[in-house]
Write a protein that holds these residues in place. Structure first.
Motif, short mmCIF file in Angstrom:
data_model
loop_
_atom_site.label_atom_id
_atom_site.label_comp_id
_atom_site.label_asym_id
_atom_site.label_seq_id
_atom_site.Cartn_x
_atom_site.Cartn_y
_atom_site.Cartn_z
N LEU A 1 23.38 12.52 21.10
CA LEU A 1 21.78 12.16 21.26
C LEU A 1 20.51 10.86 20.44
CD1 LEU A 1 20.97 15.94 23.67
CD2 LEU A 1 21.77 13.49 24.61
N GLY A 2 20.64 12.18 19.04
CA GLY A 2 19.95 11.30 17.69
C GLY A 2 20.06 10.02 18.09
N GLY A 3 21.88 9.80 17.96
CA GLY A 3 21.86 8.14 17.74
C GLY A 3 21.32 7.43 19.77
N ALA A 4 21.62 8.03 20.16
CA ALA A 4 21.73 7.28 21.66
C ALA A 4 19.78 6.54 21.73
CB ALA A 4 21.70 8.09 22.43
N ALA A 5 19.01 7.78 21.06
CA ALA A 5 17.82 7.44 21.01
C ALA A 5 17.43 6.84 20.07
CB ALA A 5 16.99 9.29 20.66
N SER A 6 17.89 6.63 18.94
CA SER A 6 17.55 5.75 17.80
C SER A 6 17.81 5.00 18.24
CB SER A 6 18.03 5.94 16.48
OG SER A 6 18.10 5.14 15.17
N ALA A 7 19.11 4.63 19.11
CA ALA A 7 19.76 3.07 19.27
C ALA A 7 18.59 2.15 20.64
CB ALA A 7 20.74 2.93 20.27
N VAL A 8 17.86 3.20 20.44
CA VAL A 8 16.51 2.83 21.90
C VAL A 8 15.55 2.25 21.27
CG1 VAL A 8 15.38 3.18 24.00
CG2 VAL A 8 17.98 3.69 23.78
N LEU A 9 15.22 3.48 20.27
CA LEU A 9 13.50 2.89 19.97
C LEU A 9 13.37 1.94 18.32
CD1 LEU A 9 12.82 7.20 19.93
CD2 LEU A 9 12.02 5.05 21.61
N ASP A 10 14.81 1.90 18.18
CA ASP A 10 14.62 1.19 17.33
C ASP A 10 14.14 -0.51 17.28
OD1 ASP A 10 15.14 2.16 14.83
OD2 ASP A 10 16.93 2.16 14.62
N PRO A 11 14.68 -1.33 18.31
CA PRO A 11 14.58 -2.18 18.88
C PRO A 11 13.29 -2.48 19.73
CG PRO A 11 16.11 -1.52 20.11
CD PRO A 11 16.18 -0.96 19.06
N ALA B 1 23.30 1.39 11.40
CA ALA B 1 24.24 0.02 11.30
C ALA B 1 23.31 -0.78 11.13
CB ALA B 1 25.20 -0.44 11.20
N LEU B 2 22.76 -0.47 12.92
CA LEU B 2 22.34 -1.41 13.99
C LEU B 2 21.05 -1.90 13.51
CD1 LEU B 2 23.03 -0.47 17.63
CD2 LEU B 2 23.44 -2.53 16.76
N ASN B 3 20.39 -0.71 12.95
CA ASN B 3 19.20 0.07 12.52
C ASN B 3 19.07 -1.90 10.72
OD1 ASN B 3 16.54 -0.27 11.54
ND2 ASN B 3 17.49 2.43 10.91
N LEU B 4 19.96 -2.54 10.42
CA LEU B 4 19.91 -3.39 9.06
C LEU B 4 20.42 -4.29 9.98
CD1 LEU B 4 19.73 -3.11 6.17
CD2 LEU B 4 22.48 -3.68 6.19
N PHE B 5 20.64 -4.04 10.59
CA PHE B 5 20.72 -5.71 12.06
C PHE B 5 19.71 -5.79 12.27
CE2 PHE B 5 21.77 -7.22 16.29
CZ PHE B 5 22.46 -8.78 15.27
N TYR B 6 19.29 -5.19 12.67
CA TYR B 6 17.73 -5.19 12.59
C TYR B 6 16.98 -6.25 11.83
CZ TYR B 6 19.10 -3.10 17.62
OH TYR B 6 20.14 -2.53 18.59
N ILE B 7 16.89 -5.39 11.28
CA ILE B 7 16.31 -5.97 10.01
C ILE B 7 16.37 -7.31 9.34
CG2 ILE B 7 15.16 -5.42 7.75
CD1 ILE B 7 13.61 -3.72 9.72
N SER B 8 17.45 -7.50 9.64
CA SER B 8 18.03 -8.66 9.20
C SER B 8 18.01 -9.85 10.09
CB SER B 8 19.88 -8.72 8.93
OG SER B 8 20.41 -8.59 10.19
N LEU B 9 17.27 -9.93 10.86
CA LEU B 9 16.98 -10.61 11.66
C LEU B 9 15.41 -11.30 11.80
CD1 LEU B 9 18.74 -9.27 15.51
CD2 LEU B 9 19.71 -11.12 13.82
N LEU B 10 14.96 -10.19 11.03
CA LEU B 10 13.55 -10.77 10.86
C LEU B 10 13.65 -11.90 9.17
CD1 LEU B 10 12.07 -6.96 10.34
CD2 LEU B 10 11.72 -9.30 12.23
N GLY B 11 14.89 -11.61 9.07
CA GLY B 11 15.11 -13.06 7.84
C GLY B 11 14.10 -13.60 6.34
N GLN B 12 14.30 -11.61 6.33
CA GLN B 12 13.47 -11.74 4.56
C GLN B 12 14.64 -11.03 3.83
OE1 GLN B 12 9.49 -10.34 4.16
NE2 GLN B 12 9.97 -11.22 6.16
#
Length: 477
Positions: free
Chosen positions: A179-189, A42-53
């Motif tokens: 652990l996988g979720g935590a890694a992705s939460a840090v690496l995504d942004p 969900a955060l991944n999609l949220f970050y993508i939505s911030l790109l405005g497209q």
């Protein structure tokens, strides 16, 4: 048939103690890790939505629909691994459990490698079948070309996590996904914004996260519990048949859901990228808010499996009842919260128009259908662990075809994109109710069958004039 056999307790922790406590503990720990993964999506999609497209969000939606297919295959095989390990432990045979675990992980790796090898060259074509086109299709293709191969390592990690649940180590199984979720939460942004890699960065972060899930899962299953033994050819052959007997119907069961979702996506795509973006957001919101219900279906499996292996049918039945009560209470609370936060959720993802309308409609009306989806999940877990996996296949495919296609088609024709969502939700009612009723009947059949298998002990005939001298009385004892 409800007396606990001697010697079972040492390896089968679910055969004693309160069943509701086991249901809550396993579900709570399982859901924390699962929801963490879905929260990251969900955060991944949220970050993508911030790109405005809008095209970027829609691309993630299409890619997510395809990834759901491979994930469903992995979930189905994980059910097979967990069931075989938990049954062996219920029989107090840890060596057999380790052999089953090792062979199951090897089977998972082989099957997922074949699937990825077949799907990767055809990603663009498959996205076209879902209705993706133009720039959205190009973006989704690039994303999947990076992420799809990592499905293999993620599936091995999921299989190892299933083994951990099979032995009752819910906490360590939770840590695998956390652990996988935590890694992705840090690496995504970091990849999306800091390195300015956009959707490509999100894909790379996903691959790294999935690799961590595999490493953590294997550590727990191999090093901590010693429940993975490298199989010999003989062991591999022996395990393959029962694994396939559980995993194939379970995979078919799991595949039904993405097939239904793919049809929904195709119908919604006719209403434009905004509608697809709204459906993509809903697809991320559902596992976050109802991740506990998804976790319940995996959590109750080992509980049922151990008690079934020990022939404690009263505990199997009570575990199912407890799971249904848990589902009822949880879904009602979540739906109450969603009703009042619908607008806020739509604002978080910066949606407007059709996308916003769909999100609000789901939160305020369609979400209640998870009462019946939850009942279906519980029934499927029981079918898979009680030797009736074919039933779970029938009900899930019924839900995803007869319970989706006609309802969604009618909804689309008369009520637009919101009608599609309403039809998708309504189809859950009949199949959820039918599955749970059938499930209790199956358990009753199993118990009667095993009771009939017990040969009566020989008894002395009663005295000639005894009040117990009838033929019926002669079989007592």
């Amino acid at each position: 048939m409800t007396t606990k056999p001697s010697g079972v307790a040492s390896n089968a922790k679910f055969t004693t103690g309160g069943t509701m406590r086991h249901v809550i503990t396993m579900t709570a720990t399982g859901s924390l890790g699962l929801v963490a993964i879905f929260m990251v999506d969900a955060l991944n999609l949220f970050y993508i939505s911030l790109l405005g497209q809008a095209e970027l969000a829609a691309a993630i939606g299409y890619a997510g629909t395809l990834m759901f297919f491979t994930l469903s295959v992995a979930i189905g095989m994980t059910i097979g691994a967990s069931a075989l390990v938990s049954r062996a432990l219920g029989q107090n045979n840890r060596t057999l459990a380790a052999e089953n675990g090792g062979a199951a992980l090897l089977l998972i790796a082989i099957v997922m490698t074949i699937i990825v090898a077949a799907a990767w060259p055809n990603i663009d074509y498959l996205l076209g079948l879902l209705g993706a086109s133009g720039e959205t299709r190009i973006i989704a293709t690039g994303f999947l070309q990076i992420v799809l191969p990592s499905t293999i390592v993620m599936s091995i990690g999921m299989g190892a996590s299933g083994i951990l649940r099979g032995v009752g180590d819910a906490k360590r199984a939770m840590y695998v996904t956390l652990l996988g979720g935590a890694a992705s939460a840090v690496l995504d942004p970091f990849f999306i914004f800091t390195l300015d890699m956009g959707v490509t960065g999100a894909a790379i972060a996903t691959v790294i996260s999935r690799s961590i899930i595999m490493i953590a899962g294997l550590y727990g299953a191999i090093i901590v519990h010693n429940l993975v033994k490298l199989p010999t050819i003989k062991t591999f052959s022996r395990v393959s048949k029962p694994f396939a007997g559980i995993a194939i119907p379970a995979v078919l069961t799991q595949l039904a859901t993405p097939v239904g979702n793919a049809y929904v996506t195709a119908e919604i795509s006719s209403f434009g990228d905004s509608a697809v973006a709204g459906w993509a957001v809903i697809g991320r919101v559902i596992p976050v808010v109802f991740g506990v219900i998804f976790a319940l279906s995996g959590a109750i499996g080992p509980i049922l499996g151990q008690n079934y292996g020990a022939k404690l049918y009263d505990r199997v039945r009570q575990s199912m009842r407890d799971a249904l009560v848990f589902t009822l209470c949880y879904v009602l609370v979540v739906c109450f919260i969603l009703f009042f936060l619908a607008g806020t959720i739509a604002d978080i993802f910066d949606t407007s128009g059709e996308a916003r309308a769909l999100i609000i409609f789901f939160c305020q009306f369609a979400a209640i259908s998870f009462l019946f989806n939850g009942a279906l999940f519980v029934a499927n877990a029981a079918f898979n662990n009680l030797g009736y996996a074919f039933y779970s296949t029938v009900f899930n495919w019924g839900r995803s075809t007869l319970g989706v296609i006609p309802f969604v088609w009618v909804g689309a024709q008369y009520y637009g994109a919101q009608g599609v969502l309403a039809g998708w939700a309504l189809g859950a009612v009949m199949f959820g109710l039918a599955a749970i009723i059938t499930c209790f009947r199956v358990l009753k059949t199993i118990e009667k069958r095993d009771d009939a298998d017990i040969e009566p002990q020989p008894t002395l005939p009663p005295a000639a004039n005894s009040p117990f001298s009838s033929s019926k009385g002669a079989n007592l004892g």
